[in-house]
Design a protein around this motif. Sequence first.
Motif, PDB file in Angstrom:
ATOM      1  N   ALA A  79      30.871  40.737  43.072  1.00  0.00           N
ATOM      2  CA  ALA A  79      31.040  41.515  41.842  1.00  0.00           C
ATOM      3  C   ALA A  79      32.292  41.066  41.079  1.00  0.00           C
ATOM      4  O   ALA A  79      32.255  40.878  39.847  1.00  0.00           O
ATOM      5  CB  ALA A  79      31.126  43.002  42.170  1.00  0.00           C
ATOM      6  N   ALA A  80      33.399  40.884  41.794  1.00  0.00           N
ATOM      7  CA  ALA A  80      34.639  40.459  41.145  1.00  0.00           C
ATOM      8  C   ALA A  80      34.531  39.040  40.602  1.00  0.00           C
ATOM      9  O   ALA A  80      35.083  38.724  39.535  1.00  0.00           O
ATOM     10  CB  ALA A  80      35.802  40.561  42.136  1.00  0.00           C
ATOM     11  N   TYR A  81      33.815  38.181  41.309  1.00  0.00           N
ATOM     12  CA  TYR A  81      33.650  36.788  40.880  1.00  0.00           C
ATOM     13  C   TYR A  81      32.837  36.719  39.594  1.00  0.00           C
ATOM     14  O   TYR A  81      33.204  36.001  38.644  1.00  0.00           O
ATOM     15  CB  TYR A  81      32.958  36.013  41.997  1.00  0.00           C
ATOM     16  N   ALA A  82      31.747  37.469  39.533  1.00  0.00           N
ATOM     17  CA  ALA A  82      30.922  37.478  38.326  1.00  0.00           C
ATOM     18  C   ALA A  82      31.723  37.982  37.133  1.00  0.00           C
ATOM     19  O   ALA A  82      31.645  37.420  36.020  1.00  0.00           O
ATOM     20  CB  ALA A  82      29.685  38.344  38.550  1.00  0.00           C
ATOM     21  N   GLU A  83      32.526  39.030  37.341  1.00  0.00           N
ATOM     22  CA  GLU A  83      33.359  39.560  36.257  1.00  0.00           C
ATOM     23  C   GLU A  83      34.392  38.530  35.811  1.00  0.00           C
ATOM     24  O   GLU A  83      34.620  38.332  34.614  1.00  0.00           O
ATOM     25  CB  GLU A  83      34.041  40.841  36.737  1.00  0.00           C
ATOM     26  N   ALA A  84      35.025  37.861  36.786  1.00  0.00           N
ATOM     27  CA  ALA A  84      36.074  36.899  36.464  1.00  0.00           C
ATOM     28  C   ALA A  84      35.530  35.696  35.708  1.00  0.00           C
ATOM     29  O   ALA A  84      36.166  35.181  34.773  1.00  0.00           O
ATOM     30  CB  ALA A  84      36.768  36.439  37.747  1.00  0.00           C
ATOM     31  N   LEU A  85      34.350  35.221  36.096  1.00  0.00           N
ATOM     32  CA  LEU A  85      33.763  34.065  35.418  1.00  0.00           C
ATOM     33  C   LEU A  85      33.330  34.405  33.996  1.00  0.00           C
ATOM     34  O   LEU A  85      33.149  33.505  33.165  1.00  0.00           O
ATOM     35  CB  LEU A  85      32.561  33.548  36.212  1.00  0.00           C
ATOM     36  N   GLY A  86      33.197  35.690  33.708  1.00  0.00           N
ATOM     37  CA  GLY A  86      32.727  36.111  32.397  1.00  0.00           C
ATOM     38  C   GLY A  86      33.820  36.282  31.359  1.00  0.00           C
ATOM     39  O   GLY A  86      33.525  36.718  30.236  1.00  0.00           O
ATOM     40  N   ARG A  87      35.061  35.959  31.703  1.00  0.00           N
ATOM     41  CA  ARG A  87      36.151  36.098  30.732  1.00  0.00           C
ATOM     42  C   ARG A  87      37.128  34.931  30.863  1.00  0.00           C
ATOM     43  O   ARG A  87      37.283  34.340  31.944  1.00  0.00           O
ATOM     44  CB  ARG A  87      36.872  37.432  30.925  1.00  0.00           C
ATOM     45  N   PRO A  88      37.798  34.575  29.768  1.00  0.00           N
ATOM     46  CA  PRO A  88      38.766  33.481  29.812  1.00  0.00           C
ATOM     47  C   PRO A  88      39.894  33.784  30.795  1.00  0.00           C
ATOM     48  O   PRO A  88      40.431  34.897  30.816  1.00  0.00           O
ATOM     49  CB  PRO A  88      39.293  33.418  28.375  1.00  0.00           C
ATOM     50  N   GLY A  89      40.234  32.811  31.632  1.00  0.00           N
ATOM     51  CA  GLY A  89      41.339  32.964  32.561  1.00  0.00           C
ATOM     52  C   GLY A  89      41.040  33.831  33.755  1.00  0.00           C
ATOM     53  O   GLY A  89      41.938  34.152  34.528  1.00  0.00           O
ATOM     54  N   GLY A  90      39.773  34.196  33.941  1.00  0.00           N
ATOM     55  CA  GLY A  90      39.432  35.064  35.057  1.00  0.00           C
ATOM     56  C   GLY A  90      39.440  34.357  36.394  1.00  0.00           C
ATOM     57  O   GLY A  90      39.666  34.986  37.432  1.00  0.00           O
ATOM     58  N   ALA A  91      39.195  33.055  36.376  1.00  0.00           N
ATOM     59  CA  ALA A  91      39.165  32.255  37.608  1.00  0.00           C
ATOM     60  C   ALA A  91      39.889  30.945  37.346  1.00  0.00           C
ATOM     61  O   ALA A  91      39.863  30.424  36.230  1.00  0.00           O
ATOM     62  CB  ALA A  91      37.730  31.994  38.055  1.00  0.00           C
ATOM     63  N   VAL A  92      40.540  30.419  38.366  1.00  0.00           N
ATOM     64  CA  VAL A  92      41.216  29.129  38.237  1.00  0.00           C
ATOM     65  C   VAL A  92      40.489  28.106  39.104  1.00  0.00           C
ATOM     66  O   VAL A  92      40.068  28.399  40.227  1.00  0.00           O
ATOM     67  CB  VAL A  92      42.712  29.219  38.630  1.00  0.00           C
ATOM     68  N   ILE A 117      42.577  39.460  42.776  1.00  0.00           N
ATOM     69  CA  ILE A 117      42.045  40.781  42.474  1.00  0.00           C
ATOM     70  C   ILE A 117      43.040  41.862  42.888  1.00  0.00           C
ATOM     71  O   ILE A 117      44.042  41.590  43.561  1.00  0.00           O
ATOM     72  CB  ILE A 117      40.684  41.020  43.180  1.00  0.00           C
ATOM     73  N   HIS A 118      42.733  43.078  42.473  1.00  0.00           N
ATOM     74  CA  HIS A 118      43.524  44.234  42.870  1.00  0.00           C
ATOM     75  C   HIS A 118      42.946  44.854  44.142  1.00  0.00           C
ATOM     76  O   HIS A 118      41.736  44.780  44.392  1.00  0.00           O
ATOM     77  CB  HIS A 118      43.504  45.291  41.759  1.00  0.00           C
ATOM     78  N   PRO A 119      43.762  45.501  44.967  1.00  0.00           N
ATOM     79  CA  PRO A 119      43.260  46.116  46.200  1.00  0.00           C
ATOM     80  C   PRO A 119      42.089  47.065  45.994  1.00  0.00           C
ATOM     81  O   PRO A 119      41.202  47.163  46.843  1.00  0.00           O
ATOM     82  CB  PRO A 119      44.493  46.839  46.750  1.00  0.00           C
ATOM     83  N   GLU A 120      42.076  47.769  44.872  1.00  0.00           N
ATOM     84  CA  GLU A 120      41.000  48.730  44.639  1.00  0.00           C
ATOM     85  C   GLU A 120      39.649  48.083  44.370  1.00  0.00           C
ATOM     86  O   GLU A 120      38.627  48.771  44.319  1.00  0.00           O
ATOM     87  CB  GLU A 120      41.392  49.665  43.493  1.00  0.00           C
ATOM     88  N   GLN A 121      39.640  46.761  44.206  1.00  0.00           N
ATOM     89  CA  GLN A 121      38.379  46.046  44.040  1.00  0.00           C
ATOM     90  C   GLN A 121      37.743  45.673  45.376  1.00  0.00           C
ATOM     91  O   GLN A 121      36.653  45.112  45.404  1.00  0.00           O
ATOM     92  CB  GLN A 121      38.595  44.781  43.201  1.00  0.00           C
ATOM     93  N   MET A 122      38.413  46.010  46.480  1.00  0.00           N
ATOM     94  CA  MET A 122      37.916  45.699  47.821  1.00  0.00           C
ATOM     95  C   MET A 122      37.877  46.979  48.654  1.00  0.00           C
ATOM     96  O   MET A 122      38.921  47.568  48.941  1.00  0.00           O
ATOM     97  CB  MET A 122      38.830  44.662  48.486  1.00  0.00           C
TER      98      MET A 122
END
Length: 286
Positions: free
Chosen positions: A54-67, A78-83
Amino acid sequence: MNTVEQATPQTPGLENLDADTAATVQALYREGADGRKGLFSAEWADRLREDIEAAYAEALGRPGGAVGRGTNRHYVEIHPEQMRGWLELVDHPWVRAVCHAVLGPDYQIIELGFDVPNPGAKDQPWHRDFAMPDETKDTGRLTSLAFNVTAVDTEEDMGPFEIAPTTQWDLPVGFEHEMFPAESLYPRFAELAVRKYPKRGDVSVRSALTVHRGTANTSSKARPVLVLGVDAPGAGNAEHHDMAVTHGFYDSLPDRVRQHLVCPVVDRLTPITQKHSIEGLMMGDA
């Protein structure tokens, strides 16, 4: 095998540790890594995979979300609350005991993220995750740890993690940016190399100074791996990360966990923009 100049390790005292923790501390100072099989259930790891996806899909959908960390490879913080299992991980007795023994009673939880080697990912260059701190060079003490948790059962063709034991003490002579060894040193790492095949529920801990790489993923499956970063006070890695927690989440934590958090406590979480990293540049995908 080429000989290299190394820092002289100074293993912390083991006399007050239980046998399991002492064995891990010794392994970290000797080989640079250790692990425990079945620390969590497969079902716990399956929930971790769902949260990562879920976090990966969100990150790939915005600029700078993934390196990028190489071809078809990404890192996402990610933030702790995402896990959902974050508290169970950081509050596990083995995790707490190892952090305390290696990093001291005031250890700091500073990073949560994940690496995803996707199908088609290639061999990474051998590297360490950051430059060797002066304290490690001068005193032979480790000042940070990385815990890795696989979210899938690792198979040979999925690009297993490869690590070169004992290289956490290699002084960075000929290392570009003090992280990337010259190719002339590769035969040494290849001779030392050990591939890891963790299963769901397994947890490992390593010094991120131990030279390592991800290998080529020739399968049709991704191999997501969680990374939990922990520092000794003053190690300085927290400034490279943007982890945060909300007031409600912070207040829900036991004090023995809260005292190790140095991240901001905020009203609302903001998606993390990954910091521009020299790793991304050196591995081919900035």
